[in-house]
Design an enzyme around this catalytic site. Structure first.
Site, short mmCIF file in Angstrom:
data_model
loop_
_atom_site.label_atom_id
_atom_site.label_comp_id
_atom_site.label_asym_id
_atom_site.label_seq_id
_atom_site.Cartn_x
_atom_site.Cartn_y
_atom_site.Cartn_z
N LEU A 1 43.70 42.87 33.50
CA LEU A 1 44.21 44.43 33.27
C LEU A 1 43.58 45.24 33.42
CD1 LEU A 1 46.92 45.31 31.93
CD2 LEU A 1 45.80 45.16 29.75
N ALA A 2 42.03 45.32 32.89
CA ALA A 2 41.06 46.26 32.92
C ALA A 2 40.92 46.73 34.28
CB ALA A 2 39.93 45.86 32.24
N GLU B 1 61.74 41.41 39.59
CA GLU B 1 60.45 41.19 40.34
C GLU B 1 60.56 40.42 41.69
OE1 GLU B 1 56.94 41.67 37.55
OE2 GLU B 1 58.15 40.16 36.68
N ALA C 1 36.96 43.51 29.37
CA ALA C 1 36.41 44.90 30.73
C ALA C 1 36.25 43.88 32.05
CB ALA C 1 34.94 45.14 30.24
N THR C 2 36.06 42.55 31.87
CA THR C 2 35.87 41.90 33.23
C THR C 2 37.31 41.33 33.77
OG1 THR C 2 35.23 39.84 32.03
CG2 THR C 2 33.50 41.28 32.91
N ASP D 1 53.88 48.71 24.88
CA ASP D 1 54.81 48.24 25.59
C ASP D 1 54.64 49.33 26.66
OD1 ASP D 1 57.18 47.81 27.15
OD2 ASP D 1 57.95 46.99 25.46
N HIS D 2 54.17 48.72 27.81
CA HIS D 2 53.66 49.65 28.93
C HIS D 2 55.10 50.57 29.49
CE1 HIS D 2 54.12 46.49 32.02
NE2 HIS D 2 54.46 47.21 32.83
N LYS E 1 62.03 44.50 43.73
CA LYS E 1 61.40 44.93 42.74
C LYS E 1 62.00 46.44 42.11
CE LYS E 1 58.04 46.06 39.93
NZ LYS E 1 57.91 45.37 38.64
N ASP F 1 57.99 37.08 27.74
CA ASP F 1 57.13 37.94 28.63
C ASP F 1 57.63 39.40 28.74
OD1 ASP F 1 54.65 38.41 30.37
OD2 ASP F 1 56.04 38.35 31.89
N HIS G 1 59.84 44.65 26.80
CA HIS G 1 60.38 45.76 27.86
C HIS G 1 61.95 45.94 27.78
CE1 HIS G 1 56.34 45.38 28.87
NE2 HIS G 1 56.49 44.24 29.99
N LYS H 1 50.50 43.55 24.87
CA LYS H 1 51.33 42.57 24.55
C LYS H 1 51.02 41.34 25.07
CE LYS H 1 54.67 41.77 27.41
NZ LYS H 1 54.29 41.16 28.82
N1 LIG Z 1 47.11 41.28 33.74
C1 LIG Z 1 48.07 42.26 33.40
O1 LIG Z 1 48.87 42.44 34.52
C2 LIG Z 1 48.83 42.48 31.94
C3 LIG Z 1 48.24 41.72 31.15
N2 LIG Z 1 48.49 41.82 29.77
C4 LIG Z 1 47.74 41.19 28.67
O2 LIG Z 1 46.42 41.97 28.34
C5 LIG Z 1 45.58 40.97 27.79
C6 LIG Z 1 44.57 40.62 28.89
O3 LIG Z 1 45.10 40.19 30.10
P1 LIG Z 1 44.42 39.95 31.65
O4 LIG Z 1 43.36 40.89 31.77
O5 LIG Z 1 45.40 39.37 32.61
O6 LIG Z 1 43.32 38.49 31.06
P2 LIG Z 1 42.24 37.95 31.86
O7 LIG Z 1 42.00 36.43 31.53
O8 LIG Z 1 42.03 38.52 33.27
O9 LIG Z 1 40.70 38.66 31.02
C7 LIG Z 1 40.70 38.20 29.87
C8 LIG Z 1 39.19 39.04 29.28
O10 LIG Z 1 38.95 38.76 28.17
C9 LIG Z 1 37.47 38.38 28.11
N3 LIG Z 1 37.36 37.45 27.03
C10 LIG Z 1 37.93 36.16 26.95
N4 LIG Z 1 37.41 35.57 25.88
C11 LIG Z 1 36.36 36.43 25.39
C12 LIG Z 1 35.51 36.14 24.10
N5 LIG Z 1 35.65 35.06 23.33
N6 LIG Z 1 34.74 37.12 24.01
C13 LIG Z 1 34.77 38.10 24.65
N7 LIG Z 1 35.54 38.31 25.69
C14 LIG Z 1 36.43 37.44 26.07
C15 LIG Z 1 37.31 37.75 29.40
O11 LIG Z 1 35.82 38.15 29.82
P3 LIG Z 1 34.80 36.97 29.93
O12 LIG Z 1 35.57 35.88 30.68
O13 LIG Z 1 33.91 37.53 30.88
O14 LIG Z 1 34.43 36.81 28.63
C16 LIG Z 1 38.20 38.90 30.16
O15 LIG Z 1 37.45 40.02 30.37
C17 LIG Z 1 46.63 39.58 27.54
O16 LIG Z 1 46.91 39.61 26.29
C18 LIG Z 1 47.74 39.74 28.49
O17 LIG Z 1 48.93 39.16 28.12
C19 LIG Z 1 49.73 42.44 29.42
C20 LIG Z 1 50.35 42.96 30.54
C21 LIG Z 1 50.06 42.84 31.72
O1 LIG Z 2 54.38 42.99 30.95
C1 LIG Z 2 54.61 42.59 32.00
O2 LIG Z 2 55.27 43.34 32.98
C2 LIG Z 2 55.07 42.94 34.10
C3 LIG Z 2 55.92 44.10 35.13
O3 LIG Z 2 55.53 45.42 34.76
P1 LIG Z 2 56.24 46.62 35.99
O4 LIG Z 2 55.54 47.80 35.41
O5 LIG Z 2 55.29 45.96 37.14
O6 LIG Z 2 57.43 46.38 36.27
C4 LIG Z 2 55.26 41.60 34.75
O7 LIG Z 2 54.94 41.33 36.03
C5 LIG Z 2 54.44 40.61 33.84
O8 LIG Z 2 54.80 39.34 33.98
C6 LIG Z 2 54.44 41.27 32.22
O9 LIG Z 2 53.49 40.49 31.62
#
Ligand SMILES: NC(=O)C1=CN([C@@H]2O[C@H](COP(=O)(O)OP(=O)(O)OC[C@H]3O[C@@H](n4cnc5c(N)ncnc54)[C@H](OP(=O)(O)O)[C@@H]3O)[C@@H](O)[C@H]2O)C=CC1
Ligand SMILES: O=C1O[C@H](COP(=O)(O)O)[C@@H](O)[C@H](O)[C@H]1O
Length: 518
Positions: A26-27, A229, A22-23, A190-191, A359, A248, A253, A161
């Site tokens: 992606l969230a 992109e 949640a921190t 798979d968004h 893009k 990736d 996708h 993913k």
């Molecule tokens: N960001 C994006 O645009 C996209 C992300 N994804 C996927 O989504 C997933 C998350 O990505 P993203 O949000 O970017 O990653 P981040 O590194 O930004 O966030 C990871 C989260 O996991 C938490 N975390 C890590 N370790 C632990 C633990 N041991 N216990 C509890 N919580 C933990 C962290 O919180 P804290 O540090 O507070 O513990 C943090 O909230 C990945 O699998 C990524 O590949 C997929 C598509 C797009």
């Molecule tokens: O899953 C992913 O998608 C984004 C691209 O998504 P879009 O909806 O903005 O087209 C990509 O940037 C990222 O690397 C990949 O993990």
């Protein structure tokens, strides 16, 4: 103009949504904004609650402040009214725990029961794992051991993913998860499958009499799928350098869009019928048999320093958290064949890359030429007919036909029948994550990937990755801001085709129509 079909606005079932991670990014950028949009559109039931979970300590107030900031920055709707915001924010709580610590899950269970009582939620629980994939197995185990799956309602697991790094790791991961959850309880995201126009491919194909009869190797010359992109790897260098464009974007996708284009019409529109048809396409992909085969059919590249519209852009190896000697591809293009009756002999060209000029996600279906050109005598070379499905960020379809130039005696020119859906419904159409969250709460798995799809896609992609390991010299370079490595153009030239120019949006939000900025 006909009415645009929109999804019915249904209200979801009451449930507690757990956002693990949640921190994280992606969230913040996608999930909280999506929940807020669903709420604002009246699609979330009154009896919903969200518990954000991550390690770092957060008071309820700090967590709700983060939530507010994320919504103000990224949501389609902004919180304007304090009272309404308080009502919404009251549904959110935070729990700090380490995934590997089961005791934390016992505490989470008590917190869950308390919030379920508060909002009269009947025990439905949706666990969204916005975490690094290495943690998916541990979370599943801890959820079970911590008694989190003993509620009175359903349990569903939504997984981001990438699902694994290759077939072997995906299998291991799947075994770990399946020890706790049944396949029907797992929603692999798979968004791209949540995007309006990807879902629309099905409707365009199966609800229009004039496409389906032509949808085969007798009439289609080739299909081109571009996902380009403008961004580099931003803050995700650590993850990306380990992954690369093939894992990736390619494994998921790109292949998912290909399946939507190539699948047979399902006899019913039930989730399993559609997923059955998609997996058949993946199984029909012609596997690459050798490194030579991969060399002939797949191109990879990495961006070097460049400039675009006057802005200097660093090379990939200079990016944060990227190995300065990295051989990771930031671009790949491939010629792929679907070996079945419908598609035998039709090349599908797919390409994706970072730091390209625009893009855009666009699918071009190029039709075969007329059997004979009766206008040749008048020196008219006829352009092929194209059907262009614009997925992102512009949504719509575009058909290129040949017509008589108005006012001329017999000049022929290509013209576009351009339906821009995003121009009509505006940019405020639901985000992919909104649809997918709704679907998961509703228990509709149509637009989530089933295990056999994921495994088959990995099997296909692994052969490419293995060949690349043995041929490091096949990595080409391209200047950031350019259209990718030379080899990607040659891939089509060898078949007498070319990449059609795409439309889209560049970094300055300048809209490109087909052929360039306008
Ligand atoms: N960001 C994006 O645009 C996209 C992300 N994804 C996927 O989504 C997933 C998350 O990505 P993203 O949000 O970017 O990653 P981040 O590194 O930004 O966030 C990871 C989260 O996991 C938490 N975390 C890590 N370790 C632990 C633990 N041991 N216990 C509890 N919580 C933990 C962290 O919180 P804290 O540090 O507070 O513990 C943090 O909230 C990945 O699998 C990524 O590949 C997929 C598509 C797009
Ligand atoms: O899953 C992913 O998608 C984004 C691209 O998504 P879009 O909806 O903005 O087209 C990509 O940037 C990222 O690397 C990949 O993990």
């Amino acid at each position: 103009m006909a009415d645009i079909p929109v999804r019915e606005s249904v209200m979801t079932q009451g449930a507690v949504l757990f956002i693990f991670g949640a921190t994280g990014d992606l969230a913040r950028r996608k999930l909280f904004p999506a929940i807020y949009s669903l709420y604002r559109e009246g699609k979330l039931a009154e009896d919903f609650a969200v518990i954000g979970v991550a390690r770092r300590p957060r008071t309820e107030e700090e967590f709700r402040n983060d939530l507010y900031a994320s919504i103000q920055e990224f949501s389609r709707y902004k919180a304007e009214n304090d009272q309404e915001w308080q009502v919404f924010a009251d549904h959110f709580e935070y729990k700090s725990l380490d995934i590997n610590n089961v005791e934390g899950f016992h505490e989470l269970r008590r917190q869950t029961e308390s919030i379920e009582n508060k909002f009269n939620i009947q025990g439905n629980r949706l666990f969204y794992l916005a975490l690094a994939p290495e943690l998916f197995g541990s979370v599943s185990k801890s959820l079970k051991e911590g008694g989190m799956l003993d509620g009175k309602g359903w349990n569903r697991l939504v997984i981001e993913k990438p699902f694994g790094y290759d077939l072997e790791s995906a299998q291991e991961l799947n075994v770990e998860i399946r020890e706790v959850f049944a396949e029907e309880e797992i929603y692999r995201i798979d968004h791209y499958l949540g995007k309006e126009m990807v879902q629309n491919i099905e409707v365009i194909r199966f609800a229009n009499a004039f496409f389906e009869p032509l949808w085969n190797n007798k009439h289609i010359a080739n299909v081109q799928i571009t996902l380009s992109e403008t961004v580099g790897v931003e803050e995700r260098g650590g993850y990306y350098d380990h992954s690369g464009a093939l894992r990736d974007m390619g494994q998921n996708h790109m292949l998912q869009m290909l399946t939507m284009i190539a699948m047979e019409p399902p006899s019913r529109l039930l989730p399993e019928d559609i997923r059955d048809e998609k997996v058949k396409v993946l199984r029909s992909l012609r596997p690459f048999e050798s490194t030579e085969d991969v060399k002939t059919n797949v191109v990879r590249g990495q961006y070097t320093e460049g400039s675009y519209r006057g802005q200097q852009l660093p090379g990939y190896r200079e990016e944060d958290k990227v190995d300065p000697q990295s051989n990771t591809e930031t671009y790949f293009a491939s010629r792929v064949f679907v070996d079945n009756f419908r598609w035998a002999g039709v090349p599908f060209y797919i390409r994706t890359g970072k730091r390209l000029p625009v893009k855009t996600t666009e699918i071009v279906v190029e039709f075969k030429s007329m059997p004979t050109n009766v206008y040749l005598g008048q020196k008219h070379k006829l352009e092929p007919n194209l059907l262009v499905i614009r997925v992102n960020p512009m949504e719509g379809i575009y058909i290129k036909i040949n017509a008589k130039k108005p006012g001329s005696e017999s000049d022929i020119e290509p013209l576009a029948m351009d339906f821009c859906q995003s121009c009509m419904v505006g940019i405020n159409s639901p985000e992919a994550y909104e649809r997918l969250l709704m679907d998961a709460i509703e228990g509709d798995s149509t637009y989530f990937t089933r295990w056999d799809e994921v495994a088959t896609a990995w099997g296909f992609v692994d052969r490419i990755a293995k060949a690349w390991q043995q041929t490091p010299d096949t990595l080409e370079t391209y200047a950031a801001g350019s259209w990718g490595p030379e080899g990607a153009h040659k891939l089509l030239e060898q078949d007498g085709f070319k990449w059609w120019p795409v439309s889209g949006q560049d970094e300055d939000n300048v809209i490109w129509r087909v052929g360039g900025p306008q």
